[in-house]
Enzyme design. Structure first.
Site, short mmCIF file in Angstrom:
data_model
loop_
_atom_site.label_atom_id
_atom_site.label_comp_id
_atom_site.label_asym_id
_atom_site.label_seq_id
_atom_site.Cartn_x
_atom_site.Cartn_y
_atom_site.Cartn_z
N LYS A 178 7.72 5.08 -12.92
CA LYS A 178 6.53 4.30 -12.55
C LYS A 178 5.42 5.31 -12.34
CE LYS A 178 3.94 2.81 -9.75
NZ LYS A 178 2.48 3.05 -9.88
N GLY A 209 2.33 0.07 -13.55
CA GLY A 209 1.92 -1.07 -12.73
C GLY A 209 1.54 -0.59 -11.34
N GLY A 211 1.74 0.12 -7.33
CA GLY A 211 2.80 0.61 -6.47
C GLY A 211 3.45 -0.50 -5.66
N VAL A 214 5.39 -2.94 -8.94
CA VAL A 214 6.46 -2.29 -9.71
C VAL A 214 7.21 -1.27 -8.83
CG1 VAL A 214 6.97 -0.84 -11.71
CG2 VAL A 214 5.28 -2.66 -11.90
N GLY A 215 6.44 -0.46 -8.09
CA GLY A 215 7.06 0.55 -7.22
C GLY A 215 7.96 -0.12 -6.18
N GLU A 253 8.07 14.33 -2.34
CA GLU A 253 7.12 15.45 -2.41
C GLU A 253 5.77 14.90 -1.97
OE1 GLU A 253 8.17 18.27 -2.90
OE2 GLU A 253 9.86 18.22 -4.28
N CYS A 287 -1.68 19.08 -4.24
CA CYS A 287 -0.94 19.09 -2.97
C CYS A 287 -0.74 20.51 -2.47
CB CYS A 287 0.41 18.42 -3.18
SG CYS A 287 1.29 19.09 -4.60
N GLU A 387 -5.29 16.12 4.88
CA GLU A 387 -5.42 16.50 3.48
C GLU A 387 -6.64 15.79 2.90
OE1 GLU A 387 -2.50 15.00 0.65
OE2 GLU A 387 -2.26 17.06 -0.02
#
Ligand code: NAD
Length: 480
Positions: A178, A209, A211, A214-215, A253, A287, A387
């Site tokens: 995904k 798709g 998150g 589909v996620g 991650e 990141c 961040e």
């Protein structure tokens, strides 16, 4: 700024990749893809739904029956074919990363080469990794965990897809990917490469798709054994929480706020330009970016002068121009996020040394921000803790080596760190005391066999090399 449609150039993507074929989406929602350099609509992508995800999971489950029993050599061959297929399309993969994402030409090329080479690096790791160990009458076999879902962000799409796919296939897992919906054009070219590598049916399936649609189905579905996720801390935590219901294995991650420690014997001629490379990596949307520059108080004035001198070598502009160091932010939303942090930094009392709020002159059409360096930053300010994911560097002073280590570790993250110094023994001593998954001494360094991943809120588990393959394996002991 409103997106403008350039109708002649609009491409439509309406398919997903299931059972080695491009199949029409069941989901009907269409999302515009916008070129971040000029805000023009360049594509329309039809987003998948839960049913598309279920079809892809079913295909991966069927394929796992045979693929899970393949030999190392069979899987090594597939990895070599993938390397060839991706190596043949480096220009196309680079061009689409510049166009859809706004990655700079130089960075995009590097990341695409890494996306091709990671298949060979993983093949090497597979050859080195013992999958069976035995003693006495006991045998331990490392078995693939099952169907793996690979969920990735928008900031280095092709690389994340390749790296996760390589490790999963090396282990013998079949996958449902995904990708970020913001990377649909890049995913399309990536898929053409994967298709050209003639993977067995159902081994690699891709559904684009949202998150939360589909996620979420991938996280919920009991036929998915493992989630390998790269993205934000908030989503990573939700995947761990929701995946617990079906006891998902997870590799997460997540983000970072990496310290870049300048020791008092650092060579500023090298360390300051390197600090820009490290902080403004991928236009700051990385990141691993070293966004906290820790500087000895005794050299603060010198560092400030070196920063002002060096910044002109990192121009912001058209990402297709090979001289550009910083491209646009990926979306208007990301542009606004970066602006809000720059504003917050000023409100909390940090001083803008270069850059600042607003768009750079002459770049008003895209999502460009001014590469910004703050000085007089305290480590408890928002810009030093959260961040930002944009080209914003915070300079923080320290008194002693112990103080530098304390500030470096005073963060909720632990993904990456950087140490600069001429006395290499001392640099190593400092590196050994920083809590981070990777510490690079004197530069931005990479090694595709070295583990990558974080301590603390930066995630769980490691990717790349043998470490990355092991994350898709489950030990099984046979006792006679
Ligand atoms: P994100 O977490 O919003 O999205 C990442 C992926 O997760 C996307 O594909 C998204 O659609 C999907 N997703 C969103 N909600 C979901 C849900 N409920 N269930 C399942 N999947 C879901 O992150 P992003 O904005 O795409 O990327 C930026 C973030 O990624 C930054 O925070 C950055 O630090 C992080 N990142 C980490 C690494 C690393 O290796 N540690 C590398 C790159 C980026």
């Amino acid at each position: 700024m409103n997106a403008v449609a350039n109708k002649d150039a609009i491409k439509k993507i309406t398919t997903h990749y299931i059972d080695a074929a491009f199949v029409e989406s069941h989901g009907r929602e269409v999302m515009n893809i916008i070129n971040p350099t000029n805000s023009e609509v360049i594509a329309g992508v039809t987003l998948g739904d839960a049913e598309d995800a279920q079809r892809a999971i079913a295909a991966a489950k069927r394929a796992f029956v045979d693929f899970g029993r393949t030999t190392k050599e069979e899987r090594a061959k597939i990895l070599r074919r993938l390397h060839e297929a991706f190596s043949a399309r480096l220009d196309d993969l680079t061009d689409v990363m510049i166009k859809e994402y706004g990655g700079t030409a130089v960075f995009s090329r590097l990341i695409i080469e890494a996306a091709a080479n990671v298949f060979l690096a993983t093949e090497k790791a597979l050859q080195e990794l013992p999958l069976t160990r035995s003693w006495g009458t006991t045998t331990v076999i490392m078995e693939p965990v099952g169907v793996a879902a690979l969920i990735t962000p928008w900031n280095a799409n092709s690389f994340f897809l390749s790296a996760k796919l390589a490790s999963a296939l090396a282990a013998g897992c079949t996958v449902v990917i995904k990708p970020s919906e913001l990377s649909s054009l890049q995913t399309q070219v990536w898929l053409e490469c994967a298709h050209a590598a003639r993977l067995p049916k159902g081994v690699c399936n891709v559904v684009t798709g949202r998150g939360d649609v589909v996620g979420a189905e991938l996280v919920r579905n009991p036929d998915v054994a493992k989630i390998s996720f790269t993205g934000s801390v908030a989503v990573g935590k939700s995947i761990m929480r929701d995946g617990a219901a079906t006891m998902k294995r997870v590799t997460l991650e997540l983000g970072g706020k990496s310290p870049n420690v300048l020791l008092d014997d650092a060579d500023l001629k090298k360390a300051i330009p390197a600090a820009f490379v490290i902080a403004f990596l991928n236009s700051g949307q990385a990141c691993a970016a070293g966004t906290r520059l820790l500087v000895p108080e005794s050299r603060f004035d010198e560092v400030k002068r070196a920063i002002v001198d060096a910044v002109s070598a990192f121009p912001v502009g058209n990402p297709a121009d090979p001289k550009t160091a910083v491209g646009p932010m990926v979306t208007q939303k990301q542009y606004e996020r970066v602006q809000s942090y720059i504003r917050k930094g000023i409100e909390e009392g940090a001083e803008v040394l270069v850059g600042g709020q607003g768009r750079p002159h002459g770049l008003e059409a895209g999502y460009f921000v001014k590469p910004t360096v703050f000085v007089n930053v305290k480590n408890d300010m928002t810009i030093a803790r959260e961040e930002i994911f944009g080209p914003v560097l915070s300079v923080i002073t320290y008194k002693t080596e112990e103080d530098a280590i304390r500030i470096a570790n005073d963060t909720s993250f632990g993904l990456h760190a950087f140490v600069n110094g001429t006395d290499i023994k001392r640099a190593r001593r400092v590196a050994s005391q920083i809590q981070a998954g990777r510490v690079a001494i004197n530069g931005m360094l990479d090694d595709q066999q070295a583990p990558f991943g974080g301590f603390k809120n930066s995630g769980i588990g490691r990717e790349f090399g043998t470490y990355g393959i092991e994350a898709f394996l489950e030990p099984k002991a046979i006792l006679e």
